[in-house]
Design a protein around this motif. Structure first.
Motif, PDB file in Angstrom:
ATOM      1  N   GLY A 204       5.724 -11.638   2.311  1.00  0.00           N
ATOM      2  CA  GLY A 204       6.216 -10.346   2.780  1.00  0.00           C
ATOM      3  C   GLY A 204       5.178  -9.257   2.649  1.00  0.00           C
ATOM      4  O   GLY A 204       5.039  -8.392   3.530  1.00  0.00           O
ATOM      5  N   ASN A 205       4.407  -9.302   1.548  1.00  0.00           N
ATOM      6  CA  ASN A 205       3.393  -8.271   1.336  1.00  0.00           C
ATOM      7  C   ASN A 205       2.229  -8.391   2.312  1.00  0.00           C
ATOM      8  O   ASN A 205       1.748  -7.369   2.837  1.00  0.00           O
ATOM      9  N   ILE A 206       1.762  -9.610   2.583  1.00  0.00           N
ATOM     10  CA  ILE A 206       0.646  -9.739   3.526  1.00  0.00           C
ATOM     11  C   ILE A 206       1.102  -9.362   4.931  1.00  0.00           C
ATOM     12  O   ILE A 206       0.371  -8.706   5.684  1.00  0.00           O
ATOM     13  N   ALA A 207       2.333  -9.720   5.286  1.00  0.00           N
ATOM     14  CA  ALA A 207       2.857  -9.320   6.597  1.00  0.00           C
ATOM     15  C   ALA A 207       2.983  -7.806   6.673  1.00  0.00           C
ATOM     16  O   ALA A 207       2.640  -7.180   7.697  1.00  0.00           O
ATOM     17  N   GLY A 208       3.452  -7.186   5.585  1.00  0.00           N
ATOM     18  CA  GLY A 208       3.590  -5.733   5.562  1.00  0.00           C
ATOM     19  C   GLY A 208       2.257  -5.021   5.640  1.00  0.00           C
ATOM     20  O   GLY A 208       2.116  -3.991   6.321  1.00  0.00           O
ATOM     21  N   LEU A 209       1.237  -5.571   4.949  1.00  0.00           N
ATOM     22  CA  LEU A 209      -0.088  -4.958   4.979  1.00  0.00           C
ATOM     23  C   LEU A 209      -0.680  -5.004   6.376  1.00  0.00           C
ATOM     24  O   LEU A 209      -1.227  -4.002   6.873  1.00  0.00           O
ATOM     25  N   ILE A 210      -0.568  -6.143   7.037  1.00  0.00           N
ATOM     26  CA  ILE A 210      -1.098  -6.264   8.401  1.00  0.00           C
ATOM     27  C   ILE A 210      -0.343  -5.352   9.361  1.00  0.00           C
ATOM     28  O   ILE A 210      -0.943  -4.674  10.205  1.00  0.00           O
ATOM     29  N   ALA A 211       0.970  -5.296   9.215  1.00  0.00           N
ATOM     30  CA  ALA A 211       1.763  -4.387  10.054  1.00  0.00           C
ATOM     31  C   ALA A 211       1.357  -2.940   9.805  1.00  0.00           C
ATOM     32  O   ALA A 211       1.241  -2.137  10.744  1.00  0.00           O
ATOM     33  N   GLY A 212       1.105  -2.596   8.532  1.00  0.00           N
ATOM     34  CA  GLY A 212       0.688  -1.238   8.205  1.00  0.00           C
ATOM     35  C   GLY A 212      -0.636  -0.863   8.836  1.00  0.00           C
ATOM     36  O   GLY A 212      -0.834   0.281   9.267  1.00  0.00           O
ATOM     37  N   PHE A 218       0.380   4.446   6.305  1.00  0.00           N
ATOM     38  CA  PHE A 218      -0.187   4.397   4.969  1.00  0.00           C
ATOM     39  C   PHE A 218       0.846   4.039   3.905  1.00  0.00           C
ATOM     40  O   PHE A 218       0.522   3.368   2.924  1.00  0.00           O
ATOM     41  N   GLN A 219       2.066   4.483   4.076  1.00  0.00           N
ATOM     42  CA  GLN A 219       3.094   4.171   3.083  1.00  0.00           C
ATOM     43  C   GLN A 219       3.427   2.679   3.093  1.00  0.00           C
ATOM     44  O   GLN A 219       3.667   2.079   2.041  1.00  0.00           O
ATOM     45  N   LEU A 220       3.445   2.087   4.260  1.00  0.00           N
ATOM     46  CA  LEU A 220       3.689   0.646   4.343  1.00  0.00           C
ATOM     47  C   LEU A 220       2.525  -0.125   3.727  1.00  0.00           C
ATOM     48  O   LEU A 220       2.724  -1.119   3.012  1.00  0.00           O
ATOM     49  N   ILE A 221       1.305   0.333   3.978  1.00  0.00           N
ATOM     50  CA  ILE A 221       0.133  -0.279   3.349  1.00  0.00           C
ATOM     51  C   ILE A 221       0.259  -0.197   1.831  1.00  0.00           C
ATOM     52  O   ILE A 221       0.038  -1.171   1.108  1.00  0.00           O
ATOM     53  N   SER A 222       0.640   0.969   1.336  1.00  0.00           N
ATOM     54  CA  SER A 222       0.779   1.180  -0.097  1.00  0.00           C
ATOM     55  C   SER A 222       1.811   0.243  -0.716  1.00  0.00           C
ATOM     56  O   SER A 222       1.575  -0.370  -1.768  1.00  0.00           O
ATOM     57  N   LEU A 254      -3.406   4.926  -2.233  1.00  0.00           N
ATOM     58  CA  LEU A 254      -2.437   3.978  -1.678  1.00  0.00           C
ATOM     59  C   LEU A 254      -2.192   2.800  -2.603  1.00  0.00           C
ATOM     60  O   LEU A 254      -1.093   2.252  -2.657  1.00  0.00           O
ATOM     61  N   GLY A 255      -3.223   2.392  -3.320  1.00  0.00           N
ATOM     62  CA  GLY A 255      -3.091   1.243  -4.209  1.00  0.00           C
ATOM     63  C   GLY A 255      -4.452   0.709  -4.576  1.00  0.00           C
ATOM     64  O   GLY A 255      -5.483   1.190  -4.090  1.00  0.00           O
ATOM     65  N   SER A 256      -4.454  -0.289  -5.446  1.00  0.00           N
ATOM     66  CA  SER A 256      -5.704  -0.861  -5.922  1.00  0.00           C
ATOM     67  C   SER A 256      -5.539  -2.354  -6.122  1.00  0.00           C
ATOM     68  O   SER A 256      -4.425  -2.889  -6.096  1.00  0.00           O
ATOM     69  N   GLY A 257      -6.644  -3.022  -6.327  1.00  0.00           N
ATOM     70  CA  GLY A 257      -6.611  -4.459  -6.561  1.00  0.00           C
ATOM     71  C   GLY A 257      -7.981  -4.950  -6.971  1.00  0.00           C
ATOM     72  O   GLY A 257      -8.944  -4.176  -7.030  1.00  0.00           O
ATOM     73  N   ILE A 258      -8.072  -6.237  -7.245  1.00  0.00           N
ATOM     74  CA  ILE A 258      -9.336  -6.851  -7.624  1.00  0.00           C
ATOM     75  C   ILE A 258     -10.082  -7.240  -6.354  1.00  0.00           C
ATOM     76  O   ILE A 258      -9.526  -7.887  -5.467  1.00  0.00           O
ATOM     77  N   PHE A 266     -11.078  -2.408  -6.181  1.00  0.00           N
ATOM     78  CA  PHE A 266     -11.065  -1.536  -5.010  1.00  0.00           C
ATOM     79  C   PHE A 266      -9.825  -0.637  -5.058  1.00  0.00           C
ATOM     80  O   PHE A 266      -8.780  -1.027  -5.569  1.00  0.00           O
ATOM     81  N   VAL A 267      -9.987   0.560  -4.525  1.00  0.00           N
ATOM     82  CA  VAL A 267      -8.873   1.501  -4.376  1.00  0.00           C
ATOM     83  C   VAL A 267      -8.860   1.953  -2.920  1.00  0.00           C
ATOM     84  O   VAL A 267      -9.897   2.377  -2.398  1.00  0.00           O
ATOM     85  N   LEU A 268      -7.737   1.856  -2.255  1.00  0.00           N
ATOM     86  CA  LEU A 268      -7.604   2.376  -0.895  1.00  0.00           C
ATOM     87  C   LEU A 268      -6.918   3.740  -0.939  1.00  0.00           C
ATOM     88  O   LEU A 268      -5.943   3.927  -1.675  1.00  0.00           O
ATOM     89  N   SER A 269      -7.444   4.669  -0.148  1.00  0.00           N
ATOM     90  CA  SER A 269      -6.921   6.032  -0.105  1.00  0.00           C
ATOM     91  C   SER A 269      -6.764   6.490   1.342  1.00  0.00           C
ATOM     92  O   SER A 269      -7.490   6.025   2.226  1.00  0.00           O
TER      93      SER A 269
END
Length: 309
Positions: A204-212, A218-222, A254-258, A266-269
């Motif tokens: 669900g998250n990878i589908a949501g990220l691609i859709a975003g 940006f909120q969907l990406i977050s 928006l969020g962060s990750g490894i 990385f941090v996306l803004s």
């Protein structure tokens, strides 16, 4: 032309929920490789700079020469080349260091040979180099380093690459604490099996990220920048990871990750101002722990690897 220099950018692989299937390219930061034709039938590492003497000169063990050899073998060519590598990326950083070297080498050599391949067609050759660098031929670093932007690897057999749109204003903050993590070590801590629940959440998250990305939402990406498979294990290897995550959310990131296998985070803004703020907040967190950190602020590089001269 008998000598060409190419540049290939750093990359962020996995992008949280996109484990082994998603990556994007960074601006300015990367490796340079010069390739020159020679009169022998050998690939020679003529010079390596910026690696602290750690990278091999042996052609069968260096990602530049392994990638070029794979391309030459595909062409049935025995053309000899001298390779000059200038590392702009730290080793074991999680920023696609080995991929950038391979990508720059391929673009330079491909151009010298009259450009028989598109950049997308070069990806399988770069994957061969990744096998000797980290033990597995993944494309989530080499594909965006060559092609630029966000790249989805829908399947590996056969290889199916999809370049995704980049929302206007999207910025990345890369935080590289002065730690070194080997990809093999980072992969060793991963769970061998995952639950149906985690698989469903991750899908669900990878589908949501691609859709975003497509919707420039940006909120969907977050909401989608969440990894329930690799991150829980790998985050334990990176001091301050969760404290940093909480801090950057409070300033509007928006969020962060490894990034890749770490230790880079990385941090996306949604804009450059917040990306800069995220960098300053992160510096303070690592400073409290007594760790030096390199901070890079960048838009997503949509160009990928290219010829310099």
């Amino acid at each position: 032309m008998k000598k060409i220099t190419a540049f290939a950018p750093a990359t962020v692989a996995n992008v949280s929920c996109g484990f082994d299937i998603l990556g994007f390219a960074i601006d300015q930061l990367g490796d340079r490789v010069t390739v020159a034709l020679n009169d022998t039938q050998e690939l020679k590492l003529a010079d390596i700079q910026g690696d602290g003497g750690k990278l091999p000169f042996e052609a069968k063990k260096n990602t530049c020469s392994v990638a070029i050899r794979a391309m030459l073998d595909h062409l049935g060519s025995d053309q000899g080349m001298d390779i000059y590598l200038e590392k702009g990326l730290p080793l074991g950083s999680g920023m696609g260091s080995s991929a950038a070297s391979a990508a720059a080498a391929l673009v330079a050599a491909n151009t010298l040979l009259g450009t028989p391949f598109s950049k997308e067609e070069l990806v399988p050759f770069a994957m061969e180099a990744e096998k000797i660098a980290c033990g597995a031929g993944h494309a989530d670093n080499v594909a965006p380093s060559l092609m630029g932007g966000f790249v989805l690897i829908r399947d590996y057999n056969p290889l199916d690459l999809i370049k995704l749109p980049v929302p206007l204003g999207l910025h990345c903050t890369l935080l590289h604490p002065h730690l070194e993590l080997n990809t093999a070590d980072s992969r060793s801590v991963l769970k061998k099996q995952i639950s149906l629940k985690d698989s469903t959440v991750q899908s669900g998250n990878i589908a949501g990220l691609i859709a975003g990305l497509f919707l420039q939402d940006f909120q969907l990406i977050s909401r989608s920048l969440k990894d329930v498979i690799a991150e829980p294990s790998r985050a334990l290897l990176i001091p301050g990871f969760y404290e940093l995550r909480e801090s950057i959310q409070s300033i509007g990131a928006l969020g962060s990750g490894i990034s890749g296998s770490g230790p880079t985070i990385f941090v996306l803004s949604p804009d450059k101002e917040i990306a800069i703020m995220a960098g300053k907040v992160s510096e303070q967190i690592f400073e409290k722990m007594g760790l030096d950190v390199d901070v890079y602020i960048s838009e997503v590089n949509d160009k990928g690897a290219y010829v310099l001269e």
